[in-house]
Scaffold this motif. Structure first.
Motif, mmCIF file in Angstrom:
data_model
loop_
_atom_site.group_PDB
_atom_site.id
_atom_site.type_symbol
_atom_site.label_atom_id
_atom_site.label_comp_id
_atom_site.label_asym_id
_atom_site.label_seq_id
_atom_site.Cartn_x
_atom_site.Cartn_y
_atom_site.Cartn_z
ATOM 1 N N ASN A 245 0.699 -0.995 -0.181
ATOM 2 C CA ASN A 245 0.184 0.042 -0.051
ATOM 3 C C ASN A 245 0.887 1.713 0.134
ATOM 4 O O ASN A 245 1.552 1.372 -0.897
ATOM 5 C CB ASN A 245 -0.827 -0.474 1.128
ATOM 6 C CG ASN A 245 -1.496 -1.152 0.979
ATOM 7 O OD1 ASN A 245 -1.759 -1.652 -0.044
ATOM 8 N ND2 ASN A 245 -2.640 -1.319 2.533
ATOM 9 N N ARG A 246 0.392 2.081 1.236
ATOM 10 C CA ARG A 246 1.618 3.601 1.466
ATOM 11 C C ARG A 246 3.225 3.010 2.016
ATOM 12 O O ARG A 246 3.230 4.573 1.657
ATOM 13 C CB ARG A 246 0.721 4.207 1.932
ATOM 14 C CG ARG A 246 0.072 4.719 1.115
ATOM 15 C CD ARG A 246 -1.776 5.828 2.155
ATOM 16 N NE ARG A 246 -0.795 6.554 2.107
ATOM 17 C CZ ARG A 246 -1.879 7.586 3.194
ATOM 18 N NH1 ARG A 246 -3.072 6.790 4.228
ATOM 19 N NH2 ARG A 246 -1.099 8.108 3.810
ATOM 20 N N HIS A 247 3.132 1.984 2.302
ATOM 21 C CA HIS A 247 4.205 2.004 3.024
ATOM 22 C C HIS A 247 5.747 1.034 1.650
ATOM 23 O O HIS A 247 5.652 -0.101 1.046
ATOM 24 C CB HIS A 247 4.221 0.657 4.315
ATOM 25 C CG HIS A 247 2.856 1.009 4.898
ATOM 26 N ND1 HIS A 247 3.181 2.117 5.724
ATOM 27 C CD2 HIS A 247 2.038 0.854 5.193
ATOM 28 C CE1 HIS A 247 2.343 2.578 6.396
ATOM 29 N NE2 HIS A 247 1.480 1.630 5.864
ATOM 30 N N ARG A 248 6.746 1.294 2.387
ATOM 31 C CA ARG A 248 7.751 0.250 1.294
ATOM 32 C C ARG A 248 8.641 0.411 2.421
ATOM 33 O O ARG A 248 9.616 0.781 2.792
ATOM 34 C CB ARG A 248 8.251 1.376 0.506
ATOM 35 C CG ARG A 248 7.810 1.556 -0.415
ATOM 36 C CD ARG A 248 8.503 2.973 -1.179
ATOM 37 N NE ARG A 248 6.789 2.931 -2.578
ATOM 38 C CZ ARG A 248 7.138 4.453 -4.022
ATOM 39 N NH1 ARG A 248 8.350 4.430 -3.995
ATOM 40 N NH2 ARG A 248 6.892 4.134 -4.844
ATOM 41 N N PHE A 249 9.545 -0.853 2.164
ATOM 42 C CA PHE A 249 10.904 -0.845 3.077
ATOM 43 C C PHE A 249 12.094 -1.711 2.577
ATOM 44 O O PHE A 249 11.389 -2.272 1.892
ATOM 45 C CB PHE A 249 10.241 -2.502 4.265
ATOM 46 C CG PHE A 249 8.670 -2.116 4.844
ATOM 47 C CD1 PHE A 249 8.896 -1.869 5.783
ATOM 48 C CD2 PHE A 249 7.815 -2.589 4.097
ATOM 49 C CE1 PHE A 249 7.210 -1.382 7.217
ATOM 50 C CE2 PHE A 249 6.434 -2.360 5.112
ATOM 51 C CZ PHE A 249 6.236 -1.999 6.305
ATOM 52 N N ALA A 250 12.922 -1.488 3.079
ATOM 53 C CA ALA A 250 14.005 -1.911 2.889
ATOM 54 C C ALA A 250 14.985 -2.114 3.789
ATOM 55 O O ALA A 250 15.697 -1.713 4.555
ATOM 56 C CB ALA A 250 15.224 -1.414 1.213
ATOM 57 N N ALA A 281 15.324 0.688 5.778
ATOM 58 C CA ALA A 281 14.997 2.117 5.364
ATOM 59 C C ALA A 281 13.192 2.109 5.176
ATOM 60 O O ALA A 281 12.593 0.609 4.892
ATOM 61 C CB ALA A 281 15.710 1.741 4.237
ATOM 62 N N TYR A 282 12.767 2.333 5.358
ATOM 63 C CA TYR A 282 11.295 2.920 5.487
ATOM 64 C C TYR A 282 11.012 3.794 4.896
ATOM 65 O O TYR A 282 11.126 5.270 4.984
ATOM 66 C CB TYR A 282 10.899 2.689 7.011
ATOM 67 C CG TYR A 282 9.267 3.129 6.717
ATOM 68 C CD1 TYR A 282 8.099 2.142 6.575
ATOM 69 C CD2 TYR A 282 8.692 4.690 7.672
ATOM 70 C CE1 TYR A 282 6.880 2.425 6.712
ATOM 71 C CE2 TYR A 282 6.806 4.684 8.009
ATOM 72 C CZ TYR A 282 6.469 3.011 7.409
ATOM 73 O OH TYR A 282 5.255 3.655 7.280
ATOM 74 N N GLU A 283 9.556 3.952 3.560
ATOM 75 C CA GLU A 283 9.199 5.037 3.439
ATOM 76 C C GLU A 283 7.648 5.295 4.035
ATOM 77 O O GLU A 283 6.588 4.175 3.162
ATOM 78 C CB GLU A 283 9.479 5.360 2.313
ATOM 79 C CG GLU A 283 8.464 6.660 1.035
ATOM 80 C CD GLU A 283 9.363 7.048 -0.379
ATOM 81 O OE1 GLU A 283 9.279 7.829 -0.291
ATOM 82 O OE2 GLU A 283 9.861 6.160 -0.627
ATOM 83 N N PHE A 284 6.884 6.109 3.693
ATOM 84 C CA PHE A 284 5.109 6.026 4.095
ATOM 85 C C PHE A 284 4.916 7.305 3.634
ATOM 86 O O PHE A 284 5.149 7.682 3.273
ATOM 87 C CB PHE A 284 4.972 6.720 5.266
ATOM 88 C CG PHE A 284 3.489 6.641 5.762
ATOM 89 C CD1 PHE A 284 2.789 5.356 5.807
ATOM 90 C CD2 PHE A 284 2.640 7.621 5.426
ATOM 91 C CE1 PHE A 284 1.732 5.454 5.800
ATOM 92 C CE2 PHE A 284 1.029 7.835 5.949
ATOM 93 C CZ PHE A 284 0.679 6.676 5.582
ATOM 94 N N ALA A 285 3.721 6.813 1.999
ATOM 95 C CA ALA A 285 3.471 7.796 1.005
ATOM 96 C C ALA A 285 2.503 8.183 1.358
ATOM 97 O O ALA A 285 1.945 7.753 2.054
ATOM 98 C CB ALA A 285 3.520 6.940 -0.002
#
Length: 326
Positions: A245-250, A281-285
């Motif tokens: 969804n709006r989450h991205r992880f690495a 690493a984490y990103e919330f769009a």
């Protein structure tokens, strides 16, 4: 390379477009701008953020708070949108802990290979100790400068394989390593001015429509003017990434070994090092409902062990901030 663990974005956009027949969806200017705050901590004797006075080479931990604004810009052109000029901070490098300014040219061949030639004018620029081994008085700082040049072949012929080849030079303005303990002939063995040669082989693959991984092998030959500082470094790295969804992880794990050519005249033994690193690493769009605003964060830990205790250290880092694409 200069490892300053600052993260303002994720490498995930690279994976999502790895099979694209174009370098960008449309011609013209695009990029991103990021603002972040960060905290780092290290007990490295070679770091200029720790105390200048280090009696008996005692390691002391230092915490540092950082604020920065970073980003990158690309200009895409060509009838097939197969050419780019780029300048800024590499998103791939940021996500694995390496930050530098880069500028260059990228071309997408008919076979699907992305060929890039980049110049990195700041990757080796920072402060170092004139004589890191001065245990009797306060150490003085000097500037280390250097440039790097990188030739990359990404997704060769549309495959998951990529190859990077690099060269760098290092210049210490006032190189006085070993001056307080060694005679002139031995002091020359500790000279840090150098040329470096770098190679990397990578493989990256999607596991599902929303997750994948990459693995790489790296080799570095660091050829210094002082024979005691010449070393070969071999490392392996693995990264796993996931979209939801709006989450991205690495998550990235790295391990490496360094072997020096001759005995260190200060410590009277041949140096060998082992390094273990972990990055998350984490990103919330679409933060606060704004499509072009995201929250980004990175946590890292690096453990560097040497058979000579003076060179052993560990460091950790945390950053949080916002990213705006355009």
């Amino acid at each position: 390379m200069k490892y300053v663990h600052i993260a303002v974005g994720l490498l995930l956009t690279t994976y999502s477009s790895m099979s694209s027949a174009q370098l960008a969806p449309e011609a013209g200017i695009s990029g991103n701008f990021s603002v972040l705050t960060a905290m780092s901590s290290t007990n490295s004797n070679l770091s200029t953020t720790v105390d200048a006075y280090s009696p008996n080479s005692e390691q002391k931990r230092d915490e540092e708070f950082i604020g920065a604004a970073l980003g990158n810009i690309t200009y895409t052109f060509g009838e097939e949108l197969d050419q780019q000029i780029f300048i800024g901070t590499s998103r791939e490098d940021i996500a694995t802990g390496l930050i530098s300014l880069e500028m260059g040219y990228r071309y997408l061949t008919d076979a699907g290979t992305q060929v890039s030639l980049a110049f990195l004018p700041t990757v080796l620029t920072d402060e170092v100790w004139q004589d890191p081994y001065n245990f009797d008085t306060s150490r003085a700082k000097t500037d280390r400068t250097g440039n790097a040049y990188l030739l990359s072949f990404s997704h060769i012929n549309g495959s998951p394989y990529s190859v990077d080849i690099g060269f760098a030079n290092v210049k210490i303005d006032e190189e006085k390593s070993g001056q307080t303990h060694l005679e002139e002939s031995q002091q020359k063995l500790m000279n840090r001015n150098a040329h470096s040669y770098f190679g990397k082989l990578s493989y990256q693959e999607m596991l599902t429509a929303s997750s994948g991984y990459s693995v790489s092998l790296r080799y570095l030959h660091h050829d210094t003017e002082g024979d005691a500082m010449v070393y070969d470094h071999l490392s392996a790295e693995g990264t796993w990434f996931k979209f939801h969804n709006r989450h991205r992880f690495a998550a990235t794990l790295t391990t490496g070994l360094s072997k020096y050519e001759i005995d260190n005249p200060i410590f009277e033994e041949q140096r060998s090092d082992a390094q273990y690193s972990a990055f998350g690493a984490y990103e919330f769009a679409s933060l606060f409902g704004f499509e072009d605003l995201s929250f980004v964060s990175l946590v890292s830990y690096n453990n560097h062990r040497s058979n000579i205790d003076f060179y052993s250290f560990d460091e950790y880092f945390f950053s949080a901030g916002f990213n705006i694409p355009f």
